[in-house]
Write a protein that holds these residues in place. Structure first.
Motif, PDB file in Angstrom:
ATOM      1  N   VAL A  70      -0.119   6.613 -18.606  1.00 25.65           N
ATOM      2  CA  VAL A  70      -1.316   5.855 -18.658  1.00 25.65           C
ATOM      3  C   VAL A  70      -2.152   6.484 -17.434  1.00 25.65           C
ATOM      4  N   TYR A  71      -1.391   6.655 -15.979  1.00 26.61           N
ATOM      5  CA  TYR A  71      -2.025   7.048 -15.152  1.00 26.61           C
ATOM      6  C   TYR A  71      -2.753   8.494 -15.044  1.00 26.61           C
ATOM      7  N   LYS A  72      -1.634   9.293 -15.489  1.00 25.15           N
ATOM      8  CA  LYS A  72      -2.209  10.606 -15.849  1.00 25.15           C
ATOM      9  C   LYS A  72      -3.316  10.656 -16.637  1.00 25.15           C
ATOM     10  N   VAL A  73      -3.400  10.350 -17.671  1.00 25.99           N
ATOM     11  CA  VAL A  73      -4.202  10.280 -18.750  1.00 25.99           C
ATOM     12  C   VAL A  73      -5.513   9.769 -18.035  1.00 25.99           C
ATOM     13  N   GLU A  74      -5.537   8.706 -17.424  1.00 29.48           N
ATOM     14  CA  GLU A  74      -6.479   8.187 -16.730  1.00 29.48           C
ATOM     15  C   GLU A  74      -7.431   9.163 -15.674  1.00 29.48           C
ATOM     16  N   ASN A  75      -6.329   9.632 -14.885  1.00 30.36           N
ATOM     17  CA  ASN A  75      -6.797  10.717 -13.886  1.00 30.36           C
ATOM     18  C   ASN A  75      -7.384  12.061 -14.467  1.00 30.36           C
ATOM     19  N   VAL A 140      -8.993   8.429  -5.568  1.00 28.02           N
ATOM     20  CA  VAL A 140      -8.724   7.991  -4.233  1.00 28.02           C
ATOM     21  C   VAL A 140      -8.257   9.039  -3.228  1.00 28.02           C
ATOM     22  N   SER A 141      -7.495  10.065  -3.876  1.00 31.78           N
ATOM     23  CA  SER A 141      -7.158  11.268  -2.916  1.00 31.78           C
ATOM     24  C   SER A 141      -8.406  11.835  -2.642  1.00 31.78           C
ATOM     25  N   ILE A 142      -9.225  12.149  -3.477  1.00 35.59           N
ATOM     26  CA  ILE A 142     -10.513  12.623  -3.036  1.00 35.59           C
ATOM     27  C   ILE A 142     -11.383  11.971  -2.206  1.00 35.59           C
ATOM     28  N   LEU A 143     -11.459  10.526  -2.381  1.00 34.03           N
ATOM     29  CA  LEU A 143     -12.001   9.791  -1.412  1.00 34.03           C
ATOM     30  C   LEU A 143     -11.419   9.874   0.208  1.00 34.03           C
ATOM     31  N   HIS A 144     -10.195   9.852  -0.002  1.00 42.10           N
ATOM     32  CA  HIS A 144      -9.410  10.027   1.177  1.00 42.10           C
ATOM     33  C   HIS A 144      -9.693  11.383   2.128  1.00 42.10           C
ATOM     34  N   SER A 145      -9.779  12.374   1.283  1.00 42.84           N
ATOM     35  CA  SER A 145     -10.302  13.721   1.711  1.00 42.84           C
ATOM     36  C   SER A 145     -11.708  13.636   2.264  1.00 42.84           C
ATOM     37  N   LYS A 146     -12.664  13.133   1.393  1.00 40.63           N
ATOM     38  CA  LYS A 146     -14.018  13.133   1.759  1.00 40.63           C
ATOM     39  C   LYS A 146     -14.413  12.234   2.843  1.00 40.63           C
ATOM     40  N   TRP A 147     -13.821  11.119   2.874  1.00 40.15           N
ATOM     41  CA  TRP A 147     -14.233  10.039   3.871  1.00 40.15           C
ATOM     42  C   TRP A 147     -12.955   9.658   4.603  1.00 40.15           C
ATOM     43  N   GLU A 254       7.090   7.358  -7.275  1.00 39.06           N
ATOM     44  CA  GLU A 254       7.134   7.804  -8.731  1.00 39.06           C
ATOM     45  C   GLU A 254       7.140   6.478  -9.685  1.00 39.06           C
ATOM     46  N   ILE A 255       7.299   5.465  -9.289  1.00 36.71           N
ATOM     47  CA  ILE A 255       7.957   4.211 -10.108  1.00 36.71           C
ATOM     48  C   ILE A 255       6.891   3.149  -9.560  1.00 36.71           C
ATOM     49  N   ILE A 256       5.845   3.358  -8.746  1.00 34.40           N
ATOM     50  CA  ILE A 256       5.137   2.016  -8.624  1.00 34.40           C
ATOM     51  C   ILE A 256       3.780   2.087  -9.406  1.00 34.40           C
ATOM     52  N   PRO A 257       3.129   1.028  -9.262  1.00 36.59           N
ATOM     53  CA  PRO A 257       1.690   1.022 -10.467  1.00 36.59           C
ATOM     54  C   PRO A 257       0.693   1.832  -9.648  1.00 36.59           C
ATOM     55  N   ASN A 258      -0.419   2.216 -10.324  1.00 33.65           N
ATOM     56  CA  ASN A 258      -1.627   2.947  -9.502  1.00 33.65           C
ATOM     57  C   ASN A 258      -2.313   2.045  -9.116  1.00 33.65           C
ATOM     58  N   THR A 259      -2.357   0.807  -9.124  1.00 36.68           N
ATOM     59  CA  THR A 259      -3.369  -0.026  -8.437  1.00 36.68           C
ATOM     60  C   THR A 259      -2.791  -0.474  -7.109  1.00 36.68           C
ATOM     61  N   PRO A 260      -3.765  -0.709  -6.231  1.00 36.00           N
ATOM     62  CA  PRO A 260      -3.126  -1.126  -4.737  1.00 36.00           C
ATOM     63  C   PRO A 260      -1.665  -1.846  -4.922  1.00 36.00           C
ATOM     64  N   PHE A 261      -0.810  -1.459  -4.033  1.00 37.59           N
ATOM     65  CA  PHE A 261       0.622  -1.935  -4.075  1.00 37.59           C
ATOM     66  C   PHE A 261       0.994  -1.502  -2.817  1.00 37.59           C
ATOM     67  N   VAL A 277       1.134   0.325   2.069  1.00 39.87           N
ATOM     68  CA  VAL A 277       0.181   0.446   1.190  1.00 39.87           C
ATOM     69  C   VAL A 277      -0.097   1.673   0.497  1.00 39.87           C
ATOM     70  N   CYS A 278      -0.121   1.730  -0.794  1.00 47.53           N
ATOM     71  CA  CYS A 278      -0.512   2.696  -1.635  1.00 47.53           C
ATOM     72  C   CYS A 278      -1.583   2.487  -2.675  1.00 47.53           C
ATOM     73  N   ILE A 279      -2.427   3.472  -2.803  1.00 47.59           N
ATOM     74  CA  ILE A 279      -3.342   3.233  -4.011  1.00 47.59           C
ATOM     75  C   ILE A 279      -3.337   4.664  -4.786  1.00 47.59           C
ATOM     76  N   GLU A 280      -3.285   4.517  -5.999  1.00 49.75           N
ATOM     77  CA  GLU A 280      -3.054   5.647  -6.939  1.00 49.75           C
ATOM     78  C   GLU A 280      -1.886   6.382  -6.401  1.00 49.75           C
ATOM     79  N   ARG A 281      -0.939   6.019  -5.767  1.00 50.76           N
ATOM     80  CA  ARG A 281       0.477   6.316  -5.621  1.00 50.76           C
ATOM     81  C   ARG A 281       0.210   7.227  -4.120  1.00 50.76           C
ATOM     82  N   LEU A 282      -0.936   7.189  -3.451  1.00 47.03           N
ATOM     83  CA  LEU A 282      -1.205   7.664  -2.132  1.00 47.03           C
ATOM     84  C   LEU A 282      -1.238   6.797  -1.092  1.00 47.03           C
ATOM     85  N   THR A 283      -0.226   7.035  -0.187  1.00 47.46           N
ATOM     86  CA  THR A 283      -0.256   6.312   1.019  1.00 47.46           C
ATOM     87  C   THR A 283      -1.296   6.253   1.969  1.00 47.46           C
TER      88      THR A 283
END
Length: 355
Positions: A70-75, A140-147, A254-261, A277-283
């Motif tokens: 689901v996360y991969k399709v959404e991304n 989020v990975s792009i936001l993290h890089s851009k901002w 690899e096994i956590i949700p895509n939402t803030p976790f 804290v991870c968001i879209e699996r990014l720390t």
């Protein structure tokens, strides 16, 4: 492959290739169809895709594999929308663009706090541009890089305060969570007496045993969210989860949700001292205090305009209304109130004077 548990990199590649194959037929497969795909993969390779920690099986792997698909399709669909929008670029204020480039360079080159006031000024000036990026569903990975400064605690709260039209939110939210946690625990324990006894025992006995082991009441304070989720028949594993300290973050994400976790490294919420804290699996942030980590994670939903996870929606909404005190007469938010959350809030006020 059936007897080998794939590495995170191999698992990501399997997900990628599976989604590419699905996209040959449809760009909108839907969760139900993705669950069928996950079910077929796990049935064929049960040992390779089961959920396990240190060799101990904790699930068949269908749900976690479905979530990854689901996360991969959404991304991928989000990336596609982003590329389409590049042909219709909005006008960018030249001054804001200059601020953005300076912030990116400052984050990379600066090793001290001498330009902190300028960072604050430029972050404030570029708030609308960041919100514009978020409204476009930018990853989020792009936001993290851009901002790069955006995910620092100071600026997450600054953006949150602009959105909800409140002030001093970090201090107030953490204080309220600390002060009300035991009280909420006691009231929930009283309310849970209406549930079947075998359901009551599961979470409350676990907390009682831990209190006796530690010889203090800290577990009641630190685990009231677990009791809250149980009251709503929700799953706290969609909010946070504990993992052994020797487990690597690469494996965990690899096994956590895509939402803030929140990833808790340790034996329990009450004794751990590392919270990620991870968001879209990014720390995006690390903390040594549970409530600071949870508070940060909570405000990220608002800053990033994300929905609460379905399996923990009432739990988060209760925190929103009873702890963060976000009611819609005081803020700019427009969201329909959940009846079961409002019922619990009223019950809290009714029992508060008794307990």
């Amino acid at each position: 492959m059936n007897e080998v548990y794939p590495s995170p990199a191999v698992r990501r590649e399997v997900i990628k290739l599976t989604v590419e194959e699905i996209f040959k037929y449809t760009k909108r497969p839907g969760r139900k169809n993705l669950e069928v795909v996950a079910h077929n993969i796990v049935n064929k390779y049960p040992k390779s895709f089961e959920d396990n920690i240190d060799g101990v099986r904790i699930g068949n792997g269908i749900e976690s594999l479905t979530n990854q698909l689901v996360y991969k399709v959404e991304n991928e669909t989000r990336k596609e929308r982003k590329w389409l929008k590049e042909f219709k670029l909005a006008k960018v204020n030249p001054e804001d663009e200059t601020c953005k480039k300076w912030l990116q360079n400052e984050f990379i080159t600066s090793s001290c706090m001498q330009n902190r006031s300028k960072v604050k000024e430029y972050m404030d000036r570029t708030f609308n541009e960041r919100q514009d990026d978020i409204s476009k569903k930018t990853l989020v990975s792009i936001l993290h890089s851009k901002w790069p400064f955006m995910f620092e605690e100071e600026f997450i709260y600054s953006d949150y305060e602009k959105i909800v039209n409140l002030s001093d939110c970090k201090t107030k939210l953490i204080e309220v969570l600390n002060e009300r946690s035991i009280r909420i625990f006691k009231i929930l324990k009283h309310l849970n007496q209406s549930k079947p006894i075998h359901i009551q025992r599961i979470v409350f006995k676990s907390i009682k045993d831990e209190c006796e082991l530690l010889e203090n009441q800290l577990p009641k304070k630190m685990r009231f969210l677990e009791v809250l989720a149980d009251y709503f028949s929700e799953n706290i594993d969609h909010v946070y989860k504990t993992f052994p300290v020797h487990k690597s973050l690469e494996e965990i994400v690899e096994i956590i949700p895509n939402t803030p976790f929140m990833i808790i490294m340790g034996n329990s919420t009450a004794t751990a001292d590392k919270f990620v804290v991870c968001i879209e699996r990014l720390t995006v942030a690390k903390f040594s205090n549970f409530w600071e980590a949870f508070s940060y994670m909570f405000v990220c939903f608002y800053v990033l305009n994300m929905q609460y996870p379905h399996h923990a929606a009432a739990t988060y909404e209760f925190v929103q209304r009873f702890c963060a005190e976000l009611n819609f007469s005081k803020t700019k938010l427009k969201t329909k109130a959940s009846p079961k959350v409002l019922t619990l809030v009223k019950a809290m006020k009714r029992y508060d004077s008794v307990l």
